[in-house]
Scaffold this motif. Structure first.
Motif, PDB file in Angstrom:
ATOM      1  N   GLU A 171     -17.101   1.228   8.604  1.00  0.00           N
ATOM      2  CA  GLU A 171     -17.702   1.944   9.726  1.00  0.00           C
ATOM      3  C   GLU A 171     -16.624   2.449  10.689  1.00  0.00           C
ATOM      4  O   GLU A 171     -15.660   1.754  10.979  1.00  0.00           O
ATOM      5  N   LEU A 172     -16.807   3.645  11.193  1.00  0.00           N
ATOM      6  CA  LEU A 172     -15.892   4.191  12.192  1.00  0.00           C
ATOM      7  C   LEU A 172     -16.467   3.953  13.582  1.00  0.00           C
ATOM      8  O   LEU A 172     -17.676   3.907  13.770  1.00  0.00           O
ATOM      9  N   ASP A 173     -15.576   3.817  14.560  1.00  0.00           N
ATOM     10  CA  ASP A 173     -16.055   3.615  15.930  1.00  0.00           C
ATOM     11  C   ASP A 173     -16.511   4.946  16.526  1.00  0.00           C
ATOM     12  O   ASP A 173     -16.513   5.983  15.854  1.00  0.00           O
ATOM     13  N   GLU A 174     -16.865   4.948  17.803  1.00  0.00           N
ATOM     14  CA  GLU A 174     -17.413   6.150  18.439  1.00  0.00           C
ATOM     15  C   GLU A 174     -16.404   7.292  18.528  1.00  0.00           C
ATOM     16  O   GLU A 174     -16.777   8.456  18.659  1.00  0.00           O
ATOM     17  N   ASN A 175     -15.092   7.001  18.416  1.00  0.00           N
ATOM     18  CA  ASN A 175     -14.060   8.043  18.437  1.00  0.00           C
ATOM     19  C   ASN A 175     -13.656   8.506  17.037  1.00  0.00           C
ATOM     20  O   ASN A 175     -12.723   9.284  16.888  1.00  0.00           O
TER      21      ASN A 175
ATOM     22  N   ASN B 178     -12.394   6.524  14.711  1.00  0.00           N
ATOM     23  CA  ASN B 178     -11.286   5.712  14.213  1.00  0.00           C
ATOM     24  C   ASN B 178     -11.816   4.494  13.464  1.00  0.00           C
ATOM     25  O   ASN B 178     -12.894   3.988  13.760  1.00  0.00           O
ATOM     26  N   SER B 179     -11.006   4.028  12.545  1.00  0.00           N
ATOM     27  CA  SER B 179     -11.382   2.840  11.783  1.00  0.00           C
ATOM     28  C   SER B 179     -11.301   1.603  12.666  1.00  0.00           C
ATOM     29  O   SER B 179     -10.423   1.485  13.513  1.00  0.00           O
ATOM     30  N   ARG B 180     -12.206   0.664  12.440  1.00  0.00           N
ATOM     31  CA  ARG B 180     -12.168  -0.603  13.169  1.00  0.00           C
ATOM     32  C   ARG B 180     -11.105  -1.535  12.611  1.00  0.00           C
ATOM     33  O   ARG B 180     -10.728  -2.499  13.243  1.00  0.00           O
TER      34      ARG B 180
END
Length: 197
Positions: A61-65, A67-69
């Protein structure tokens, strides 16, 4: 009426007994001839990290920006290493999942009768087929892989089972324990192999 009751009880008993006959038998077949492939191995070393309880969707899952967690692990997955997703089977405990990953079969369900402390059936694993194996982790998982190993090449290092709840107060205690053991054991091995004196 008593005849129907007795007959019904007998049928239910047969159905109940069949569950144990079907599901509580070993998935292993013994006495087979080992086969070897003439192909070279895909890598000289295998580094296996098992993140027990980590859901794959949380890793990808990618964060809101956007980017990878987990950027370091995602970089290895995308560019350097091989990866896979392990699917669980009942019972969803850590130990059967590790047996599936390292030995290549789903653990014998009858191991539940022994409290998951030992596997009632001897089996081979990736660790036994390797030149050297160092493993750090749970005291209820690692000894089972060292038990059937031939020779002196499987080294297991477990924490004290009484201190198993690392995350109760400070989750970094587990990280510190693993890294301290890795450093000490690596230096011991290098000295043993006369690589580092």
């Amino acid at each position: 009426m008593l005849l129907f009751f007795t007959l019904g009880l007998l049928v239910h008993f047969v159905f109940f007994a069949s569950i144990f006959d079907i599901y509580f038998t070993s998935p292993l077949v013994h006495g087979m001839t080992p086969h070897f492939t003439p192909l070279p191995p895909p890598a000289r070393r295998l580094v296996l990290f098992v993140a027990d309880g980590l859901r794959a969707d949380a890793l990808y899952e990618l964060d809101e920006n956007g980017n990878s967690r987990a950027p370091f692990i995602r970089n290895i997955i995308m560019h350097e290493g091989s990866w896979g997703i392990s699917h669980t089977r009942v019972p969803t405990e850590s130990r059967p999942g590790h047996v599936a990953l390292i030995a290549g079969f789903y653990e014998d369900v009858s191991a539940v009768a022994k409290g998951w402390k030992e596997n009632p059936v001897e089996f081979d694993s990736l660790f036994n087929e390797s030149k050297y194996t160092w493993s750090w982790g749970s005291p209820d998982i690692l000894p089972m892989f060292a038990k059937g190993a031939s020779g002196d090449h499987v080294y297991t290092h477990s924490y004290d089972a009484k201190k198993e709840d690392f995350g109760a107060h400070d989750a970094t205690k587990l990280d510190s324990w693993v890294f301290d053991n890795v450093k000490v054991r690596a230096i011991e091995w290098l000295m043993k192999m006369h690589i580092f004196t």
